[in-house]
Write a protein that holds these residues in place. Structure first.
Motif, PDB file in Angstrom:
ATOM      1  N   THR A  82       0.829  -1.209   0.000  1.00 45.15           N
ATOM      2  CA  THR A  82       0.000   0.000   0.000  1.00 45.15           C
ATOM      3  C   THR A  82       0.862   1.257   0.000  1.00 45.15           C
ATOM      4  O   THR A  82       0.661   2.157  -0.823  1.00 45.15           O
ATOM      5  N   VAL A  83       1.823   1.319   0.916  1.00 45.03           N
ATOM      6  CA  VAL A  83       2.678   2.508   1.013  1.00 45.03           C
ATOM      7  C   VAL A  83       3.456   2.718  -0.282  1.00 45.03           C
ATOM      8  O   VAL A  83       3.495   3.824  -0.833  1.00 45.03           O
ATOM      9  N   ALA A  84       4.054   1.654  -0.798  1.00 46.15           N
ATOM     10  CA  ALA A  84       4.837   1.780  -2.032  1.00 46.15           C
ATOM     11  C   ALA A  84       3.955   2.155  -3.219  1.00 46.15           C
ATOM     12  O   ALA A  84       4.344   2.969  -4.060  1.00 46.15           O
ATOM     13  N   SER A  85       2.755   1.604  -3.269  1.00 41.53           N
ATOM     14  CA  SER A  85       1.829   1.915  -4.355  1.00 41.53           C
ATOM     15  C   SER A  85       1.398   3.377  -4.313  1.00 41.53           C
ATOM     16  O   SER A  85       1.320   4.050  -5.347  1.00 41.53           O
ATOM     17  N   VAL A  86       1.127   3.881  -3.122  1.00 39.91           N
ATOM     18  CA  VAL A  86       0.744   5.294  -2.987  1.00 39.91           C
ATOM     19  C   VAL A  86       1.913   6.197  -3.375  1.00 39.91           C
ATOM     20  O   VAL A  86       1.731   7.183  -4.099  1.00 39.91           O
TER      21      VAL A  86
END
Length: 196
Positions: free
Chosen positions: A60-64
């Motif tokens: 999630t963090v990397a995708s955002v």
């Protein structure tokens, strides 16, 4: 080419550096890469179910963050960077159609549907958001909700049902997510028709 890319991505799941690769794939998927991070997320989560929530958070963090990079590409470098990327993937026509009829509300809806179901592909929407000068704060919040919902829902399914759900996810999750995205779009259209 796509099959080799998919196989290469799958091969990363067994490496000691798999978590780093998950972050890298999730990041680049949101701005320039074709293969979704789910391809790496699923085998990693099944191999180490006790780490599934951590993997969902990393993805999630990397995708955002990758989405923010896509937004920046659209905002600062559409002609020099974004346009060639979209042409390479054959998405420039789809992008131009979206761009011509886009409103602020439409982009937020597209962020949610692409974050959940890859409809349209997330990289198209992140770049479009930058081109359309969508407020970066709103963009980030929408991306966190959509991408977080996708990865944490996958994590929950894998944690609860384990290996048997893998085949279902690989074959049917895209269809289910597409139906959810279609329902969101229809609700959006109905709301605007009733509001008039």
């Amino acid at each position: 080419m796509l099959r080799r890319l998919y196989d290469w991505t799958m091969s990363l799941a067994g490496r000691p550096s798999a978590e780093i690769w998950l972050a890298v794939i999730a990041f680049v998927e949101s701005s320039i890469f074709l293969v979704p991070a789910d391809v790496l997320f699923l085998p990693m989560a099944l191999a180490k179910p006790h780490r599934v929530w951590r993997y969902a958070l990393v993805a999630t963090v990397a995708s955002v963050l990758g989405g923010i990079a896509g937004w920046a590409i659209g905002y600062y470098a559409f002609e020099t960077v974004a346009k060639p990327i979209l042409e390479f993937y054959g998405k420039l026509d789809a992008f131009d159609k979206l761009r011509s009829g886009v409103t602020y509300e439409t982009i937020v809806l597209l962020l949610v549907t692409s974050g959940l179901a890859h409809l349209p592909p997330i990289k198209v929407v992140t770049i479009l958001s930058g081109v359309a000068n969508v407020n970066l704060g709103l963009f980030v919040i929408s991306a966190i909700i959509a991408r977080g919902a996708r990865f944490f829902f996958l994590a929950w399914l894998l944690r609860r049902y384990g290996e048997p759900i893998r085949h279902f996810i690989e074959k049917r999750l895209g269809q289910i997510a597409a139906v959810v995205a279609a329902v969101l779009i229809l609700l959006y259209i109905a709301f605007h028709m009733l509001a008039r």
